[in-house]
Design a protein around this motif. Sequence first.
Motif, PDB file in Angstrom:
ATOM      1  N   LEU A 126       0.821  -1.208   0.000  1.00 44.63           N
ATOM      2  CA  LEU A 126       0.000   0.000   0.000  1.00 44.63           C
ATOM      3  C   LEU A 126       0.860   1.265   0.000  1.00 44.63           C
ATOM      4  N   ALA A 127       1.934   1.240   0.755  1.00 46.09           N
ATOM      5  CA  ALA A 127       2.831   2.395   0.768  1.00 46.09           C
ATOM      6  C   ALA A 127       3.465   2.610  -0.601  1.00 46.09           C
ATOM      7  N   ASP A 130       1.093   4.322  -3.092  1.00 41.86           N
ATOM      8  CA  ASP A 130       1.014   5.776  -2.936  1.00 41.86           C
ATOM      9  C   ASP A 130       2.291   6.457  -3.436  1.00 41.86           C
ATOM     10  N   ARG A 131       3.446   5.817  -3.245  1.00 48.39           N
ATOM     11  CA  ARG A 131       4.690   6.385  -3.771  1.00 48.39           C
ATOM     12  C   ARG A 131       4.647   6.471  -5.296  1.00 48.39           C
ATOM     13  N   ALA A 133       1.953   6.512  -7.212  1.00 52.95           N
ATOM     14  CA  ALA A 133       0.935   7.472  -7.621  1.00 52.95           C
ATOM     15  C   ALA A 133       1.495   8.888  -7.569  1.00 52.95           C
ATOM     16  N   ALA A 134       2.251   9.195  -6.512  1.00 48.37           N
ATOM     17  CA  ALA A 134       2.855  10.522  -6.385  1.00 48.37           C
ATOM     18  C   ALA A 134       3.914  10.751  -7.459  1.00 48.37           C
ATOM     19  N   SER A 166      -5.098   2.986   0.292  1.00 49.44           N
ATOM     20  CA  SER A 166      -4.263   3.729  -0.639  1.00 49.44           C
ATOM     21  C   SER A 166      -5.135   4.743  -1.370  1.00 49.44           C
ATOM     22  N   ALA A 167      -4.508   5.802  -1.866  1.00 49.08           N
ATOM     23  CA  ALA A 167      -5.243   6.812  -2.629  1.00 49.08           C
ATOM     24  C   ALA A 167      -5.177   6.565  -4.130  1.00 49.08           C
ATOM     25  N   ILE A 168      -4.463   5.522  -4.570  1.00 46.04           N
ATOM     26  CA  ILE A 168      -4.283   5.307  -5.999  1.00 46.04           C
ATOM     27  C   ILE A 168      -5.616   4.981  -6.668  1.00 46.04           C
ATOM     28  N   ARG A 194     -13.122   6.553  -8.043  1.00 44.26           N
ATOM     29  CA  ARG A 194     -11.806   5.916  -7.945  1.00 44.26           C
ATOM     30  C   ARG A 194     -11.374   5.281  -9.269  1.00 44.26           C
TER      31      ARG A 194
END
Length: 287
Positions: A126-127, A130-131, A133-134, A166-168, A194
């Motif tokens: 999950l981390a 997000d990495r 996606a950023a 996660s925000a992806i 989403r």
Amino acid sequence: MRIAGAPISWGVCEVPGWGHQISADRVLAEMRDSGLTATEFGPDGFLAADPAARVTQLDGYGLGAVGGFVPVVLHDPGHDPVPGVEALLDGFLATGAGVLVFAAATGTDGYDTRPDLDEHGWKTLLANLDRLAALAVRHGLTATLHPHVGTMVERSDEVRRVLAGSAIPLCLDTGHLLIGGTDPAALAAEFPHRVAHVHLKDVDAAWADRVRSGEVAYTAAVAAGMYRPLGQGDVDIAGIVVALTDAGYDGWYVLEQDAVLAAEPAPGRGPVSDVLASLAYLRTVSP
């Protein structure tokens, strides 16, 4: 609707031993002749590796690029996925392909088996989502997570864990979701905000049940015809298109009827017939 093609509909796949691989020249020509104006990249080696050469290659067939499928190991704390993804970005930026379609790869070839993931693995996965996606946002791209049979995100509970943790955004693959036990129409209706990319597949639900139960391996089911032209299977394609349209979705719909080929089809025959049938069906449901 913005409709694109994908080489996997012609049996072109990254999995070793998947089946006969049709040349890029034939695939791209049949996409063009079907009326498609854009494509995803396909596996490494399908299109030219050099970004400028890739642009020239696609331009030669009047095709744009919408994105590419990127299997990447996300759950291993000892593996950093960022450098490998960064190495791909020039190819996306040069061609104007705006969508990175990530799959949570297991680290082994194929999609017939997968390991169990522990809590530490989930936290890492999950981390990393997000990495990535950023990273994509910094380059003006969109990253999505593609739930996929035989990856670390396959089942309904795993999809929801990604949505919650996660925000992806998602690549809504209507076939892989159904095979993994998620109703893609219900998911599209519940989480339309989403969804940033769509892979349209239709599936024979009886074959999907056999894959989900472990009776039949995924690759064998694909070879047997589990995927159907749109409108000829058990996925509510029309309902999905309506739900996303009503929610304001304006992204791509990528045609994907995964195929395994035994040999080179005769001219004008083979996978292109299913692509044309799917396009004809989409004209009946297009808003």
